[in-house]
Motif scaffolding. Structure first.
Motif, mmCIF file in Angstrom:
data_model
loop_
_atom_site.group_PDB
_atom_site.id
_atom_site.type_symbol
_atom_site.label_atom_id
_atom_site.label_comp_id
_atom_site.label_asym_id
_atom_site.label_seq_id
_atom_site.Cartn_x
_atom_site.Cartn_y
_atom_site.Cartn_z
ATOM 1 N N TYR A 284 0.780 -1.040 0.102
ATOM 2 C CA TYR A 284 -0.038 -0.076 0.030
ATOM 3 C C TYR A 284 0.721 1.204 0.026
ATOM 4 C CZ TYR A 284 -3.509 3.242 1.442
ATOM 5 O OH TYR A 284 -4.534 4.321 1.467
ATOM 6 N N THR A 427 -10.774 -3.183 -4.091
ATOM 7 C CA THR A 427 -10.034 -2.301 -4.880
ATOM 8 C C THR A 427 -10.408 -2.393 -6.242
ATOM 9 O OG1 THR A 427 -8.145 -2.923 -3.557
ATOM 10 C CG2 THR A 427 -7.608 -2.079 -5.664
ATOM 11 N N SER A 432 -9.476 1.955 -6.539
ATOM 12 C CA SER A 432 -8.690 2.864 -5.422
ATOM 13 C C SER A 432 -8.025 1.978 -4.327
ATOM 14 C CB SER A 432 -9.812 3.801 -4.968
ATOM 15 O OG SER A 432 -9.090 4.463 -3.755
ATOM 16 N N GLN A 433 -6.784 2.001 -4.330
ATOM 17 C CA GLN A 433 -6.084 1.312 -3.234
ATOM 18 C C GLN A 433 -6.556 1.596 -1.939
ATOM 19 O OE1 GLN A 433 -1.927 1.688 -4.888
ATOM 20 N NE2 GLN A 433 -1.737 -0.353 -3.867
ATOM 21 N N GLY A 436 -9.763 0.404 -1.164
ATOM 22 C CA GLY A 436 -9.526 -1.100 -1.061
ATOM 23 C C GLY A 436 -9.500 -1.803 0.284
#
Length: 468
Positions: A284, A427, A432-433, A436
């Motif tokens: 991340y 995600t 979108s991380q 997520g």
């Protein structure tokens, strides 16, 4: 044979945490995991895949490897635990799985950035991870023999703190002398030690053999000071069949012990969420904030320091107040951290717009906010894990302790795929991380709710008497 003093047996037992914990810190979370994702995504991009898809694919491959290892552990752990309880022996299992640990860690040297085989490297990693997890199960099962009931929390917390310190020392050594950044330099600006080639990422790859050597050296006190009681039974004929039968009986009896059942369910959820934060934290940070392996390692140093300090403090709080309040407070802190992480991007922190310019040395406001959340995760994570194994000692049948830790491992691994799968799914949908990682918040909340049915002191003795 001279009786080994209890204090030496306790110290030897704690040295297992020192010897084994760096596998999680260096290989799973802060060094090898991000390195694997980086190298695989670079390879995929060189083959024509766009950057976002390549990073997602690399994360998915890493997640599936962890899911496979989790599945194998979930299947085998309670069976082996029942076998150990039937024979009354644990050390032979610890030695067997220690060999797998050493082979798996040492074999990661083969992760050459230009030519490594993804199935081979992941297979080796899984072997080492299984070795570490199973050795931990059988070592944890020795905890009740090391002191009276009211001291178990302190011993567990102190052992976990010792493990965190071991991980910290190993991480600092790795960052200063082995792992290289994009410029081929370590954290202190040197080339990797021993003439290791930074272009071939030999410094980072050597973390595997380093962990194997670390484990061998620091298990020596455990070998010398931790002994089993002399009156042991041999493994009976048909032990596997007997163990499966005993396990099935135990599972059937779980409804008769609702506190243990609720605790296993609760710990399954909150530990899965915590492992999700640990496992994908480095990926991340690399994807959202653009951190290098060395940057992630520095972040890991702070997280481990706070984990060690608060595992020690939490152990004292555990002995004074019991493990349940410690677990509840830790989960609340983890929920707050997860919400904070979701709010962080290069241009925002905790929902507040910030500049991407550096405000402290080479760190932006977003970097510092992520560091803060990481420190809280390290502190609460260390505390909740130490208190969790103390809670299991209170919940489990004293005569079936190793089997209970096998069930504990089963509870922890039965849904090992859940957090990675949910993170991947959310995600993909949100693209979108940041969004997520929100499923871990739900998992923490569900685990907290199940704790309402957990008795702080465990089941009454009459429950276990009727169960046997």
């Amino acid at each position: 044979m001279t009786e080994i003093p209890l204090i030496k047996r306790v110290r030897g037992w704690m040295m297992f945490d020192w010897a084994s914990q760096p596998y999680n810190t260096l290989l799973l979370t802060f060094i090898f995991g991000p390195y694997f994702a980086e190298i695989l995504s670079d390879r995929l991009m060189s083959e024509g895949m766009v950057e976002g898809e390549a990073k997602a694919q690399a994360q998915a491959v890493w997640g599936w490897a962890l899911a496979i290892s989790g599945g194998l552990i979930a299947i085998m752990a309670p069976i082996l635990g029942a076998m150990a309880d039937s024979s009354g022996r644990r050390l032979p299992y610890i030695w067997c799985f220690s060999v797998l640990y050493i082979i798996g860690a040492g074999g990661l040297w083969l992760a050459h950035p230009e030519s490594f085989s993804v199935p081979l490297v992941l297979g080796i990693f899984i072997v080492g991870l299984i070795g570490m997890e199973f050795a931990t199960i059988f070592t944890n099962a020795m905890l009740p023999d090391l002191g009276p009931r009211d001291e178990i929390g302190r011993l567990s917390g102190s052992g976990w703190a010792v493990g965190y310190v071991g991980g910290l020392v190993a991480l600092v050594l790795t960052l200063c002398f082995l792992a290289e950044n994009g410029a081929g330099k370590t954290l202190i600006g040197w080339a990797p030690a021993f003439g290791l080639d930074p272009d071939m990422r030999e410094g980072t790859r050597s973390v595997g053999p380093f962990m194997a050597l670390w484990y061998v050296v620091f298990m020596i006190p455990f070998v010398l000071w931790v002994k089993e009681r002399p009156a042991q039974r041999r493994v009976p004929k048909g032990a596997v069949k007997l163990a499966i039968r005993d396990l099935a009986s135990t599972l059937k009896r779980l409804p008769q012990s609702p506190s243990l059942t609720a605790y296993l369910g609760s710990s399954m959820l909150y530990r899965d969420a915590l492992n999700g934060m640990y496992t994908f934290g480095g990926v991340y940070a690399g994807g959202v904030l653009g951190w290098s392996v060395v940057d992630i390692g520095v972040f890991g140093i702070l997280a481990v320091i706070f984990g060690a300090i608060f595992a020690f403090i939490g152990g004292r709080a555990d002995s004074r107040f019991g493990p349940k309040p410690v677990i509840v407070v830790s989960i609340l802190a983890l929920i707050a951290s997860a919400i904070g992480i979701v709010s962080i991007s290069p241009d925002s922190a905790f929902g507040i717009p910030v500049s991407e310019a550096n405000i402290l040395a080479s760190f932006s406001a977003s970097d510092l906010a992520f560091y803060l959340c990481g420190c809280v995760v390290g502190a609460a994570g260390g505390t909740v894990q130490a208190a969790s194994r103390t809670m299991l000692v209170r919940q489990a049948n004293p005569d079936r302790m190793t089997e209970a830790f096998g069930l504990y491992a089963l509870a922890g691994k039965a849904t090992a795929f859940l957090a990675p799968a949910l993170i991947a799914l959310v995600t993909s949908i949100s693209e979108s991380q940041r969004i997520g990682v929100t499923p871990v918040i739900a998992l923490f909340l569900l685990g907290l709710i199940l704790l309402l049915w957990v008795k702080p002191e465990g089941e009454d003795k009459e429950v276990w008497a009727s169960a046997t």
